[in-house]
Design a protein around this motif. Structure first.
Motif, short mmCIF file in Angstrom:
data_model
loop_
_atom_site.label_atom_id
_atom_site.label_comp_id
_atom_site.label_asym_id
_atom_site.label_seq_id
_atom_site.Cartn_x
_atom_site.Cartn_y
_atom_site.Cartn_z
N LYS A 1 -22.98 21.51 1.14
CA LYS A 1 -24.29 21.33 0.65
C LYS A 1 -25.09 21.10 1.93
N ILE A 2 -26.14 21.47 2.15
CA ILE A 2 -27.16 21.42 3.18
C ILE A 2 -28.45 20.98 2.54
N GLU B 1 -28.67 12.35 -4.96
CA GLU B 1 -28.17 13.17 -6.25
C GLU B 1 -27.64 14.43 -5.70
N PHE B 2 -28.48 15.16 -4.83
CA PHE B 2 -28.00 16.40 -4.57
C PHE B 2 -26.86 16.43 -3.60
N LEU B 3 -26.88 15.46 -2.76
CA LEU B 3 -25.86 15.64 -1.58
C LEU B 3 -24.50 15.08 -2.18
N ARG C 1 -17.35 13.23 3.50
CA ARG C 1 -17.99 13.16 4.76
C ARG C 1 -19.13 13.43 5.02
N LEU C 2 -20.27 12.82 4.94
CA LEU C 2 -21.81 13.12 4.97
C LEU C 2 -22.26 12.98 6.36
N GLY C 3 -22.65 14.30 6.99
CA GLY C 3 -23.47 14.10 8.41
C GLY C 3 -24.86 13.96 8.11
N VAL C 4 -25.20 13.26 9.09
CA VAL C 4 -26.72 12.95 9.15
C VAL C 4 -27.49 13.16 10.59
N THR C 5 -28.13 13.96 10.44
CA THR C 5 -28.86 14.42 11.69
C THR C 5 -30.22 14.80 11.75
N GLN D 1 -24.71 25.41 -1.03
CA GLN D 1 -26.03 25.01 -1.67
C GLN D 1 -26.91 24.37 -0.81
N THR D 2 -28.04 24.61 -0.84
CA THR D 2 -29.34 24.21 -0.21
C THR D 2 -30.51 23.57 -0.93
#
Length: 533
Positions: free
Chosen positions: A390-391, A526-528, A94-98, A430-431
């Motif tokens: 991850k953020i 790639e990071f997310l 689940r990827l949150g986009v805000t 991880q950020t």
């Protein structure tokens, strides 16, 4: 006295204390639970845990402390079930986009999905570069009560014969993209392809900032808001209305409505001027709550707040807003996110001046405070609930800068989010921070002005469709040259101003296998979630 007012106003209401420790890993719809909080759906008897939560929320003979304990027990039970069951199910991420206003959330999701389906421009996404993503296709989303993200309409707006920016985010929406992936390594051919469901959750950043209200009472919130807005010209109308109101006078609904309307008008004006601290967020996007008592309150100066007074009723409605609007959003959507991207219009804040830049820096800290960063190992999920692993903080509209200035823009977003990222890393998450453009709307060129070569970008103005070239100004190599005067309360930049333009998307001619043009969207992917591919 101030805290006492808020405590008296909460009498008979479900308390918010401890909400961060209880509603941590929630289940979505009535017919399913999400035990691990990782999106894995396990069918169960309809409404069993939901009915329990509803009874707790109604206070049906259960004290506030017992309600929090009961909620925590339900979450722990669901988490245990998910930890056991998830290895036997197709994995879900689940990827949150805000992001705050004008950050480009809708365009980010649309371009990301389009480029995952047509991967010719995703060379920095390892699985795409290696050809291991065999297929990507849209599927029905798991949450039947959440509106679907209108991907097809938004993509048509961006890539049609008369391209234009799609409508902005006004509520929570969801989209499921399923990826069939060939495993990497020497044994990949033995196991065969696997499926990863990427559930993308879109929600307004103003709602995210509302989560910080859960840790405040009405008196503290009022004092904080009035302190911040006292010198802002956009607040003049509300402050004038506030001077005529008596907080200790008997509550009168017309007066409350007038104050709430004036406060909402200030929030709209402040957002237009580039400020980020525009909470409560539902005052900006009320939806079906428009005109309801839960959105009819405003900050008031400290007072005795006797029973039946305006101050007492405002405090009650503030607590109702937290209990009936903010906390359900946290429970039903936010607490189930695995990875998160926060989009930032840093160029817009830079153009608005030092006060907007400092306001954005504080907002980034408030946003990070709303997350529960950490790792999602077996014991962590079992004992502590779901964590955001991850953020990514991304400065959008990189195409408004020549590529020579992209390193400076990245350094600015890194500095803006330094405190927030340090706290997240300490918690085990991880950020990363980078600058990107979800859809490239400009081309680069060099222009000579007064004997100096200036790196510019050229595009079509959104308002007139006329071509224009932009040189936003030379960004400093050291971001402290911007952040230090902003923290010290400077009203304007000493070295001049920074220009901004609103460009329209350009007509596109896409070859087979290519998604919309972008800048570093593949690095963000790639990071997310590259590690899950």
């Amino acid at each position: 006295m101030r805290r006492g007012v808020a405590r008296r106003a909460e009498t008979g209401k479900p308390p918010d204390a401890g909400c961060r420790a209880t509603g941590l890993a929630t289940g979505p719809s009535d017919a399913y639970v999400d035990p691990a909080g990782d999106g894995t759906k396990i069918e169960t008897k309809p409404k069993t845990s939901t009915e329990v939560r509803q009874n707790v929320a109604r206070g049906s003979g259960v004290t506030g402390l017992a309600a929090d304990v009961a909620e925590g027990v339900l979450r722990s039970a669901e988490t245990l079930g998910g930890v056991v069951a998830s290895p036997f199910s197709e994995p879900t991420l689940r990827l949150g986009v805000t992001g705050l206003a004008r950050a480009g959330k809708t365009v980010f999701i649309t371009s990301l999905v389009a480029n995952l389906m047509q991967r010719g421009r995703m060379t920095q996404l390892s699985a795409a570069r290696e050809g291991r993503i065999e297929a990507a296709y849209l599927q029905p989303q798991p949450d039947d009560t959440v509106p679907r993200f209108e991907f097809e309409n938004h993509l048509g707006a961006l890539t049609g014969p008369a391209p234009h920016w799609p409508d902005s985010t006004r509520a929570v929406s969801e989209l499921r993209l399923s990826l069939r992936i060939r495993p990497a390594g020497m044994f990949g051919g033995l196991t065969g392809p696997r499926i990863l469901h990427l559930d993308i959750i879109d929600y307004p950043g103003e709602w995210l900032l509302d989560l910080a209200l859960l840790d405040k009472d009405y008196a503290d919130w009022s004092a904080d808001v009035l302190r911040r807005i006292k010198s802002r010209s956009a607040a003049a109308g509300f402050l004038a209305a506030l001077d005529e109101a008596d907080p200790d006078a008997p509550h009168a609904e017309p007066v409350a409505q007038a104050l709430a309307k004036a406060f909402a008008a200030y929030l709209q004006a402040a957002r237009a001027e580039g400020y980020s601290d525009c909470t409560p967020g539902r005052f900006l996007l009320p939806g079906d709550l428009a005109g309801s008592p839960v959105l009819t309150f405003a900050p008031l100066p400290e007072s005795a707040a006797p029973r039946g007074s305006m101050a007492r009723e405002m405090a009650r409605r503030f607590e109702a807003y937290k209990a009936q609007v903010v906390r359900p959003f946290f429970r039903d959507h936010f607490a189930r996110i695995d990875r998160q991207v926060v989009l930032v219009d840093a160029l817009g804040a830079l153009h608005s001046g030092p006060p907007a830049m400092e306001d954005l820096r504080r907002a980034m800290g408030d946003i990070l405070a709303a997350f529960r960063p950490g790792t999602n190992g077996f014991l962590n999920r079992l004992l502590r609930g779901k964590r955001v692993e991850k953020i990514l903080f991304a400065a959008t509209k990189a195409d408004h800068l020549h590529h020579q200035q992209h390193p400076q823009m990245t350094a600015i977003i890194e500095a803006l989010t330094q405190d927030a990222r340090d706290r997240a890393r300490f918690a085990g998450a991880q950020t990363a921070a980078l600058s990107l453009a979800s859809l490239r709307a400009t081309t680069e060129e060099m222009r000579t002005h007064n004997g100096e070569d200036l790196p510019c970008v050229r595009g079509l103005l959104a308002d007139t469709q006329r071509p224009a070239a932009l040189y936003p100004g030379r960004l400093p190599e050291d971001p402290s040259q911007l952040l230090t005067p902003a923290r010290q309360g400077a009203e304007r930049w000493l070295d001049g101003s920074y220009a901004a333009m609103r460009f329209a998307p350009q007509p596109l001619t896409l070859r087979p296998g290519e998604g919309p043009p972008h800048i570093r969207l593949d690095r963000a992917a790639e990071f997310l979630f590259g590690d899950r591919l």
